[in-house]
Design an enzyme around this catalytic site. Structure first.
Site, PDB file in Angstrom:
ATOM      1  CE  LYS A  66      -2.397   1.832   3.568  1.00  0.00           C
ATOM      2  NZ  LYS A  66      -3.531   2.034   4.496  1.00  0.00           N
ATOM      3  NE  ARG A 109      -4.911  -1.082   7.035  1.00  0.00           N
ATOM      4  CZ  ARG A 109      -4.099  -0.205   7.609  1.00  0.00           C
ATOM      5  NH1 ARG A 109      -4.484   0.488   8.674  1.00  0.00           N
ATOM      6  NH2 ARG A 109      -2.889  -0.026   7.125  1.00  0.00           N
ATOM      7  CB  SER A 197      -3.303  13.299  13.500  1.00  0.00           C
ATOM      8  OG  SER A 197      -4.067  14.485  13.614  1.00  0.00           O
ATOM      9  CG  ASP A 220      -0.288   6.235  11.565  1.00  0.00           C
ATOM     10  OD1 ASP A 220       0.161   7.312  12.005  1.00  0.00           O
ATOM     11  OD2 ASP A 220      -1.110   6.172  10.640  1.00  0.00           O
TER      12      ASP A 220
END
Ligand code: NAD
Length: 319
Positions: A66, A109, A197, A220
């Site tokens: 991805k 997901r 975030s 992340d």
């Protein structure tokens, strides 16, 4: 090669499909049949991030990547901040198989991973869902969490309170009372999803009651942080991928501070295969550090491609 554009994804992949596909790939990792390749993640400046998440699932027959990132200026242009595309290759020959729009798939997901963690780790009697965050992903998280527990109400906090009514509308659609609260009132929640975030911790150990399950989904990247390291260190920590959890996930801060050892973090797949019991007591705090792995992207993209082929949809191009 089949091109499956973003506009088709909603008609091809359901949250239930995503839940099953992500469960299967987490379990495949735990059985040693699949693995994620190291993540490439680069800062492009002005808060933009770009990178590649990839892997090989021998059990699922998937090889791919991805490519995508986070572009905080997009919202002002009427676009979502997260933009990505998934490329699938034949694991035997390396030939390209498909290019698939990755934006909705990413939301599905990511919400599926969080819901799998809630399903396996939250107390069965969990009734109050807390959400920290109210951006694009938050509604998907709320919907997915509501599929795995009988929540009676939702409480939420966001740094930008003007974003909360949109999340409240999702709760209303699900028939759940919704209340905007201050962070200390997160102690009322049995399950807390963090999906911001943020570059610094908002949720502190004192904001979380014993017995809570947390799915920390926003961190992340190096430098992002949603919860206090002491909260991570005091919890039983599970993750999609230990290597990512300690470098780009929520656990990066507790590990760097010497409060948590990487060896104490359990891959969620081990709970799915029965190798780890998961929650051990009603008073324990469980924390899923969802960093987002390439195999999740490949798994849901493969569902989209299979459905598109069944229905004669997508654009076939010769390569
Ligand atoms: P978004 O831009 O739509 O929303 C951002 C959210 O963060 C909003 O709730 C905003 O109010 C909040 N926020 C912004 N700055 C903050 C600050 N300084 N302190 C606290 N909160 C702040 O983003 P999104 O698409 O909803 O994604 C949310 C986060 O989830 C991002 O960090 C994104 O990279 C991450 N994400 C993770 C995965 C994964 O697999 N783990 C997948 C997709 C997105």
């Amino acid at each position: 090669m089949l091109i499956v554009p973003e506009a088709l994804i909603a008609s091809l992949v359901t949250p239930e499909d995503a839940f099953r596909a992500v469960e299967a790939c987490f379990a495949a990792v735990a059985r040693g049949e699949a693995y994620n390749f190291p993540v490439v993640r680069e800062a492009l400046g002005e808060g933009r991030q770009y990178g590649f998440k990839s892997g090989l699932d021998r059990a699922g027959g998937q090889l791919g990547v991805k490519a995508g990132g986070y572009f905080p200026g997009n919202a002002a242009k009427g676009l979502i901040n997260h933009q990505s595309s998934v490329f699938l290759f034949d694991p035997d020959t390396g030939r390209p198989v498909a290019m698939v729009g990755g934006n909705l798939l990413t939301a599905l997901r990511t919400a599926a991973a969080s819901a799998i963690a809630i399903d396996r780790l939250a107390r069965k009697d969990a009734h109050v869902l807390g959400i920290v965050g109210a951006g694009h992903q938050a509604g998907f998280q709320l919907r997915a969490a509501a599929r795995v527990r009988r929540f009676e109400r939702v409480i939420a906090w966001n740094l930008h309170p003007e974003m909360l009514p949109k999340l409240g509308a999702v709760a209303a659609e699900l028939g759940l009372p919704f209340e905007a609260v201050d962070l200390p009132r997160m102690r009322e929640a049995d399950v807390i999803v963090t999906i911001t975030s943020s570059p610094a911790a908002s949720l502190m150990a004192g904001h979380v009651a014993p017995g809570t399950h947390l799915s920390c989904m926003g961190t992340d990247t190096v430098g992002k942080q949603e919860v206090e390291p002491a909260l991570v260190a005091g919890a039983s920590v599970f993750t999609d991928e230990v290597a990512q959890s300690v470098t780009i996930g929520e656990a990066q801060h507790a590990v760097a501070a010497g409060l948590l050892d990487a060896g104490a973090i359990t891959p969620l797949g081990q709970v799915l295969t029965g190798a780890h019991p998961g929650r051990r007591s009603g008073g324990q705090i469980t924390l899923f550090d969802g960093t987002g792995v390439g195999l999740q992207d490949l798994a849901v993209a493969a569902v989209a491609v299979a459905r598109a082929r069944e229905r004669g949809l997508g654009i076939e191009v010769g390569v």
